[in-house]
Design a protein around this motif. Structure first.
Motif, PDB file in Angstrom:
ATOM      1  N   GLY A  68       8.098   6.014   0.532  1.00  0.00           N
ATOM      2  CA  GLY A  68       6.669   6.190   0.770  1.00  0.00           C
ATOM      3  C   GLY A  68       5.898   6.471  -0.501  1.00  0.00           C
ATOM      4  O   GLY A  68       6.403   6.259  -1.604  1.00  0.00           O
ATOM      5  N   PRO A  69       4.662   6.930  -0.357  1.00  0.00           N
ATOM      6  CA  PRO A  69       3.824   7.180  -1.532  1.00  0.00           C
ATOM      7  C   PRO A  69       4.370   8.290  -2.437  1.00  0.00           C
ATOM      8  O   PRO A  69       4.992   9.230  -1.964  1.00  0.00           O
ATOM      9  CB  PRO A  69       2.474   7.590  -0.938  1.00  0.00           C
TER      10      PRO A  69
ATOM     11  N   ARG B  17      -1.238   2.606   2.637  1.00  0.00           N
ATOM     12  CA  ARG B  17      -0.812   3.414   1.500  1.00  0.00           C
ATOM     13  C   ARG B  17      -1.977   4.171   0.874  1.00  0.00           C
ATOM     14  O   ARG B  17      -1.814   5.287   0.405  1.00  0.00           O
ATOM     15  CB  ARG B  17      -0.138   2.511   0.464  1.00  0.00           C
ATOM     16  N   TYR B  18      -3.155   3.586   0.863  1.00  0.00           N
ATOM     17  CA  TYR B  18      -4.299   4.226   0.207  1.00  0.00           C
ATOM     18  C   TYR B  18      -5.466   4.359   1.177  1.00  0.00           C
ATOM     19  O   TYR B  18      -6.464   3.652   1.065  1.00  0.00           O
ATOM     20  CB  TYR B  18      -4.697   3.416  -1.035  1.00  0.00           C
TER      21      TYR B  18
ATOM     22  N   LEU C 134      -2.168  10.511  -6.635  1.00  0.00           N
ATOM     23  CA  LEU C 134      -1.415   9.480  -5.923  1.00  0.00           C
ATOM     24  C   LEU C 134      -1.047   8.436  -6.956  1.00  0.00           C
ATOM     25  O   LEU C 134      -1.909   7.911  -7.660  1.00  0.00           O
ATOM     26  CB  LEU C 134      -2.277   8.848  -4.830  1.00  0.00           C
ATOM     27  N   LEU C 135       0.255   8.165  -7.078  1.00  0.00           N
ATOM     28  CA  LEU C 135       0.710   7.288  -8.152  1.00  0.00           C
ATOM     29  C   LEU C 135       0.957   5.874  -7.662  1.00  0.00           C
ATOM     30  O   LEU C 135       1.383   5.657  -6.534  1.00  0.00           O
ATOM     31  CB  LEU C 135       2.017   7.827  -8.744  1.00  0.00           C
ATOM     32  N   ASP C 136       0.710   4.959  -8.556  1.00  0.00           N
ATOM     33  CA  ASP C 136       1.170   3.597  -8.318  1.00  0.00           C
ATOM     34  C   ASP C 136       2.652   3.639  -8.658  1.00  0.00           C
ATOM     35  O   ASP C 136       3.031   3.901  -9.776  1.00  0.00           O
ATOM     36  CB  ASP C 136       0.416   2.653  -9.245  1.00  0.00           C
ATOM     37  N   SER C 137       3.496   3.392  -7.673  1.00  0.00           N
ATOM     38  CA  SER C 137       4.920   3.697  -7.858  1.00  0.00           C
ATOM     39  C   SER C 137       5.560   2.938  -9.011  1.00  0.00           C
ATOM     40  O   SER C 137       6.451   3.436  -9.657  1.00  0.00           O
ATOM     41  CB  SER C 137       5.686   3.446  -6.566  1.00  0.00           C
TER      42      SER C 137
ATOM     43  N   ARG D  18       0.906  -5.430  -6.803  1.00  0.00           N
ATOM     44  CA  ARG D  18       2.144  -4.659  -6.690  1.00  0.00           C
ATOM     45  C   ARG D  18       2.277  -4.056  -5.304  1.00  0.00           C
ATOM     46  O   ARG D  18       3.342  -4.031  -4.725  1.00  0.00           O
ATOM     47  CB  ARG D  18       2.178  -3.562  -7.744  1.00  0.00           C
ATOM     48  N   VAL D  19       1.175  -3.571  -4.776  1.00  0.00           N
ATOM     49  CA  VAL D  19       1.212  -2.957  -3.449  1.00  0.00           C
ATOM     50  C   VAL D  19       1.572  -4.001  -2.393  1.00  0.00           C
ATOM     51  O   VAL D  19       2.308  -3.719  -1.458  1.00  0.00           O
ATOM     52  CB  VAL D  19      -0.148  -2.315  -3.113  1.00  0.00           C
TER      53      VAL D  19
ATOM     54  N   ASN E 282       0.798   5.331 -13.018  1.00  0.00           N
ATOM     55  CA  ASN E 282      -0.591   5.733 -13.257  1.00  0.00           C
ATOM     56  C   ASN E 282      -1.278   6.135 -11.957  1.00  0.00           C
ATOM     57  O   ASN E 282      -0.856   5.761 -10.871  1.00  0.00           O
ATOM     58  CB  ASN E 282      -1.411   4.705 -14.039  1.00  0.00           C
TER      59      ASN E 282
ATOM     60  N   HIS F 252      -9.016   4.974  -0.308  1.00  0.00           N
ATOM     61  CA  HIS F 252      -9.429   4.136  -1.435  1.00  0.00           C
ATOM     62  C   HIS F 252     -10.701   3.366  -1.051  1.00  0.00           C
ATOM     63  O   HIS F 252     -10.825   2.926   0.098  1.00  0.00           O
ATOM     64  CB  HIS F 252      -8.291   3.168  -1.731  1.00  0.00           C
TER      65      HIS F 252
ATOM     66  N   GLN G 169       4.185   1.929 -11.916  1.00  0.00           N
ATOM     67  CA  GLN G 169       3.736   2.262 -13.269  1.00  0.00           C
ATOM     68  C   GLN G 169       3.559   3.762 -13.505  1.00  0.00           C
ATOM     69  O   GLN G 169       3.564   4.203 -14.635  1.00  0.00           O
ATOM     70  CB  GLN G 169       2.387   1.591 -13.524  1.00  0.00           C
TER      71      GLN G 169
ATOM     72  N   GLU H 123      -3.923  -3.034  -8.917  1.00  0.00           N
ATOM     73  CA  GLU H 123      -2.732  -2.468  -8.274  1.00  0.00           C
ATOM     74  C   GLU H 123      -2.353  -3.275  -7.040  1.00  0.00           C
ATOM     75  O   GLU H 123      -1.239  -3.172  -6.553  1.00  0.00           O
ATOM     76  CB  GLU H 123      -2.970  -1.023  -7.829  1.00  0.00           C
TER      77      GLU H 123
ATOM     78  N   LEU I  88      -3.764   6.374  -8.949  1.00  0.00           N
ATOM     79  CA  LEU I  88      -4.649   5.498  -8.184  1.00  0.00           C
ATOM     80  C   LEU I  88      -5.775   6.302  -7.559  1.00  0.00           C
ATOM     81  O   LEU I  88      -6.854   5.800  -7.297  1.00  0.00           O
ATOM     82  CB  LEU I  88      -3.867   4.816  -7.068  1.00  0.00           C
ATOM     83  N   GLN I  89      -5.457   7.538  -7.282  1.00  0.00           N
ATOM     84  CA  GLN I  89      -6.428   8.385  -6.593  1.00  0.00           C
ATOM     85  C   GLN I  89      -6.012   9.815  -6.905  1.00  0.00           C
ATOM     86  O   GLN I  89      -4.826  10.080  -7.094  1.00  0.00           O
ATOM     87  CB  GLN I  89      -6.314   8.112  -5.092  1.00  0.00           C
TER      88      GLN I  89
END
Ligand SMILES: Nc1ncnc2c1ncn2[C@@H]1O[C@H](COP(=O)(O)OP(=O)(O)OP(=O)(O)O)[C@@H](O)[C@H]1O
Ligand SMILES: [Mg+2]
Lengths: 172, 256
Positions: A102-103, B237-238, A17-20, B227-228, A24, B241, A22, B224, A26-27
């Motif tokens: 979305g993600p 979104r997570y 799962l990307l941080d949109s 930004r989120v 990188n 997490h 950057q 993060e 996230l999970q």
């Protein structure tokens, strides 16, 4: 024959799962003995993403021969390179998006073990010990506020409210 | 009967608005009618987390306080954007946001002239009845002022958000003591922005011993989240997490 210690590379699939902003991770979810992986908002999916842009059953990844194919099944659509796809063979590193904003997820085939990214250096271990309250100062500040007429009124109002069992009386 | 929950912190930037927004979404998603009101008139911000476009806001809390409209006219249904896929006619879940004006002139006017805090209180009660709320969340300006004290006085539950540093430690002690004198029925602590490597068990023990209140969540520093915050609600979104799981604990306490 004993099971291999590590599943073969082709069978070990990772979804990040990307941080949109950057790109990188996230999970990450790692699947070693799956032939089908489902993605969606419902809790019974293999990858659950409770974003409003994600459909209950959003997409399904199916292993065919040595490839993984993505099938988009939800009404919000799945995009690769900003284009809606209904079916696509995934190359390693392919990024796909659930819904138009979305993600973002990245498909990968990987055998590496996850590693910790934070270093544990430079941490002030005495920090917690230094957290303390100066009781005298606290008392002084509290008294100053509590002597205020407004505070007294509020105290009275809250007392009535708590007594009456919850609902605030209409203030006049 | 509706429950009122207010979120406070002694200093700014502790994560009140983020915590309030995410917990409100979790509570609404559990099948409730939820309102979130931004009483941070000086520096409003929670509408950004809910992605409520400023162009959509015709009436804000300020207009109600000036007597220009009833409070329900300043309530925006943000269910679609923050929960999604809800039948528009469904009674539950529903999430309403009552924003404060971001107009600089308006902010200056209200700070200069002040307003009747009693009217704010009436507004809270009206919201609960007019919107038939199960829960009303009050997001506040940092520090102790009239709105802070009023919201504590009428709340069923108080969430105190703090960072693990000595200034927050001292300031939170003052707020906690004032809340006790206002006979707050339930008070919980949320420790946010905890740096990696800090011993959370030790931290929890220390904070609980100091304030004689339960720590409901210890949230790590999470690079993060900023930004989120501008692109939606973190817990949506997570969903798996660790931060989301910790916020769920807060939501469970709110609903218990
Ligand atoms: N756990 C966290 N890790 C990193 N950044 C965070 C975390 N929680 C909140 N933030 C960031 O800190 C900033 C302040 O958060 P937020 O607006 O929720 O705090 P606040 O207490 O409401 O602030 P204010 O006092 O200004 O109203 C935001 O930029 C937010 O994205
Ligand atoms: Mg705020």
């Amino acid at each position: 024959m004993a099971a291999p210690l590590f599943p073969s590379a082709a069978k070990c699939m990772v979804i990040h799962l990307l941080d949109s902003a950057q790109g990188n991770t996230l999970q990450a979810w790692r699947f070693s003995n799956h032939e089908i992986v489902t993605i969606g908002r419902d809790a019974n999916n293999d990858i659950v993403a409770a974003d409003p842009q994600v459909s209950r059953s959003h997409a399904r990844l199916v292993q065919q021969n040595d490839n993984w194919t993505l099938f988009s099944t939800g009404r919000h659509g799945t995009l690769i390179n900003d284009r809606l796809v209904t079916e696509a063979v995934l190359q390693p590193q392919t990024v796909f998006r659930l819904g138009a904003s979305g993600p973002m997820l990245r498909f990968d085939v990987d055998t590496r073990q996850p590693h910790r990214s934070e270093t544990l250096e430079n941490i002030d271990t005495d920090l917690i010990a230094s957290l303390a309250v100066d009781e005298q100062r606290k008392q002084r500040e509290v008294d100053q506020i509590a002597e205020n007429t407004l505070f007294r009124e509020l105290q009275e109002r809250s007392r009535q409210l708590r007594k009456s069992g919850g609902q605030t009386p209409e203030s006049s | 009967m509706a429950k009122i929950i207010s979120t406070h912190s002694f200093r700014g930037g502790t994560g009140k608005s983020n915590t309030t927004a995410n917990v409100a979404v979790l509570v609404a998603r559990a099948g409730h009618r939820v309102g979130v009101i931004d009483t941070d008139i000086q520096s409003p911000g929670i509408h950004v987390i809910f992605q409520l476009a400023e162009s959509r806001v015709e009436r804000a809390l300020n207009d109600y306080l000036w007597g220009k409209c009833s409070i329900d006219k300043a309530a925006y249904d943000v269910t679609e954007a923050s929960i999604g896929d809800v039948d528009p006619d469904a009674d539950r879940p529903r999430l309403f946001l009552i924003p404060s004006s971001i107009d600089v002139g308006e902010i200056g006017r209200i700070l200069k002239k002040g307003y009747d805090v009693g009217k704010l209180n009436d507004g809270f009660q009206r919201l609960v009845t007019d919107l038939r709320l199960d829960y009303l969340f009050i997001d506040t300006h940092p520090g102790v002022n009239e709105e802070t004290l009023l919201s504590i006085a009428i709340s069923d539950k108080l969430l105190l958000v703090m960072r693990p540093d000595s200034q927050d430690f001292q300031g939170t002690a003052v707020t906690a003591e004032l809340a006790r004198r206002l006979e707050i029925p339930e008070m919980y602590l949320v420790i946010n922005k905890v740096p990696p490597g800090m011993d959370t068990a030790q931290l929890r023990e220390r904070v609980e011993a100091t304030y004689q209140a339960e720590v409901v969540a210890i949230l790590p520093m999470n690079y993060e989240i900023a930004r989120v915050a501008s692109s939606g609600i973190f817990v949506n979104r997570y969903p798996e997490h660790p931060m989301t799981l910790a916020l769920k604990q807060v939501a469970d306490r709110v609903m218990s």
